[in-house]
Design an enzyme around this catalytic site. Structure first.
Site, PDB file in Angstrom:
ATOM      1  CG  ASP A   1      55.073  -6.980 -60.827  1.00 44.92           C
ATOM      2  OD1 ASP A   1      54.032  -7.341 -60.239  1.00 44.92           O
ATOM      3  OD2 ASP A   1      55.647  -5.911 -60.560  1.00 44.92           O
ATOM      4  CB  ILE A   2      50.745 -10.828 -64.058  1.00 45.35           C
ATOM      5  CG1 ILE A   2      51.841 -11.362 -65.001  1.00 45.35           C
ATOM      6  CG2 ILE A   2      49.422 -10.612 -64.784  1.00 45.35           C
ATOM      7  CD1 ILE A   2      52.314 -10.376 -66.057  1.00 45.35           C
ATOM      8  CD  GLU A   3      51.432  -5.240 -59.530  1.00 47.37           C
ATOM      9  OE1 GLU A   3      50.659  -4.360 -59.122  1.00 47.37           O
ATOM     10  OE2 GLU A   3      52.633  -5.305 -59.222  1.00 47.37           O
ATOM     11  N   GLY A   4      47.033  -7.628 -63.149  1.00 52.96           N
ATOM     12  CA  GLY A   4      45.679  -7.443 -63.648  1.00 52.96           C
ATOM     13  C   GLY A   4      45.406  -8.406 -64.788  1.00 52.96           C
TER      14      GLY A   4
END
Ligand SMILES: *[C@@H]1O[C@H](CO)[C@@H](O)[C@H](O)[C@H]1NC(C)=O
Length: 407
Positions: free
Chosen positions: A170-173
């Site tokens: 859940d990579i958000e940056g």
């Protein structure tokens, strides 16, 4: 933040529901994230419960634990934060690290696994301190994750001898550097293992995903829990002119993804306080999920953010599971395709054409020169038709997953 229903073994089916652990106490840095406790601080009775609490019935199939939120922390080791259930502030940490020792969660993991649930470690989250500088750093970190949470060995395993069933990104940056190498290395460890491991990801619904787009095209995933919330393409846009884009993800799954059998989940908020936008009453979400199941062969299930929210919201998780079960059916059958879309032709409302990865499209109104899927929003994507690309396993049963969560 956010997340999903889950995927199920055999990856025949996945359903995603996220469960959330809430950090109700001292760390306001995590306050305001998608968990019941964060949004309802006065209602301690509904704060996130221990993981095993959510494994007592058949509602949820997969639990990504959220989150492994620091990759390279104190002592060069990662850290995890499962909010009020396990975190480095309230719980003892392994010497020289900021990694909490939460053996009792390991007991719960084994309890859930004994009931057929899949439990994975989710990496990242909205506030995660994550990322790699090179492929080799991604590979080294895969070794670390394998040893701390999966089939390897280490003296600093947060969940003791419990062996998780895989990892979720859940990579958000940050940049996408090293993530494909990370996934490939996890796959390499898993290929010689005695049990099956799963790799999933939770992209935003905007296609392609800003953080992981290239990674999704370069490594093999078993399922993706697309976040249809906090985005213009979220569930609130289902009936709008051009917002809803599940069809793009279905087309990606069957024609671009290295694993043509990857399952796509509808990721949804489990209550009105679980996300900024995208929450829908259970009847609406059920209707959308059933339509996706009937239209797109890659549909895997529903992912909810998160478990604590779903429980406090009248068992939203059970309701969506029941709706998918009631819709029944043994799987997807491709409808026949219409004639291919012709750019010089005119179409009237209700006329159909095939376009874009072998999907069937229906004109919403009189239109000429507006391509299906284009910005004019003149067409509804009715899903894959018989000439569509690689065929997915049509016998999968949708599952619901839950994200056991944190921050
Ligand atoms: C972590 O600490 C919290 C707060 O003291 C406690 O409620 C929880 O049970 C602890 N978790 C574990 C796994 O020991």
């Amino acid at each position: 933040m956010t997340l999903s229903l889950v995927v199920r073994a055999l990856f025949a089916t996945l359903i995603g529901a996220q469960v959330s652990l809430v950090r109700a106490f001292d760390n306001t840095r995590y306050w305001g994230q998608n968990s019941y406790g964060a949004a309802n601080s006065g209602d301690a009775a509904n704060f996130q419960k221990p993981l095993a609490f959510y494994c007592q019935d058949d509602a949820i199939d997969v639990f990504p634990l959220a989150f492994l939120n620091v990759f390279f922390g104190t002592g060069g080791e990662p850290s995890i934060n499962l909010a009020n259930v396990c975190n480095p502030t309230d719980n003892a940490t392994f010497s020289g690290t900021n990694l909490p020792n939460c053996a009792s969660v390991g007991t719960d993991i084994k309890t859930c696994q004994s009931k057929g649930k899949i439990v994975t470690m989710s990496l990242g989250g909205a506030t995660g301190s994550v990322g790699f500088s090179s492929d080799s750093q991604g590979e080294t970190f895969a070794d670390t994750v394998w040893n701390l949470f999966l089939g390897g060995t280490s003296s600093i395993r947060p969940f003791g001898d419990a062996v998780l069933d895989g990892v979720d990104l859940d990579i958000e940056g940050g940049t996408s550097t090293g993530y494909a190498a990370f996934v490939n290395r996890i796959r390499s460890h898993a290929s010689g293992a005695s049990k099956q491991y799963y790799v999933t990801a939770a992209p935003q619904c905007v296609y392609p995903d800003a953080s992981l787009g290239g990674v999704l095209n370069a490594a093999s995933f078993d399922a993706i829990y697309v976040q249809f919330y906090n985005n213009p393409c979220g569930l609130q846009a289902f009936d709008s002119a051009s917002g809803w884009d599940f069809g793009l993800w279905d087309n990606w799954a069957r024609t671009i993804s290295p694993n043509p059998n990857v399952k796509v989940y509808v990721g949804a908020p489990a209550s009105s306080t679980a996300a900024g936008t995208g929450y829908e009453p259970i009847g609406t979400l059920s209707s959308i999920a059933v339509q996706m199941r009937q239209s797109f062969p890659s549909f895997g299930g529903v992912m909810l953010w998160d478990a604590s929210q779903a429980y406090a919201n009248g068992r939203y998780d059970l309701a969506i599971k029941n709706a998918l079960s009631a819709a029944g059916g043994t799987g997807f059958t491709f409808p026949a395709c219409s004639a291919a879309y012709a750019s010089g032709s005119t179409y009237t409302a209700g006329q159909q054409a095939s376009y874009q990865g072998g999907h069937l499209w229906t004109a919403k109104w009189w239109t000429e020169g507006d391509t299906p899927g284009g910005s004019a929003g003149a067409w509804t994507d009715d899903g894959a038709c018989a000439s569509a690309g690689p065929k997915q396993d049509a016998t999968s049963r949708p599952r619901v997953g839950s994200r056991f969560f944190r921050v």
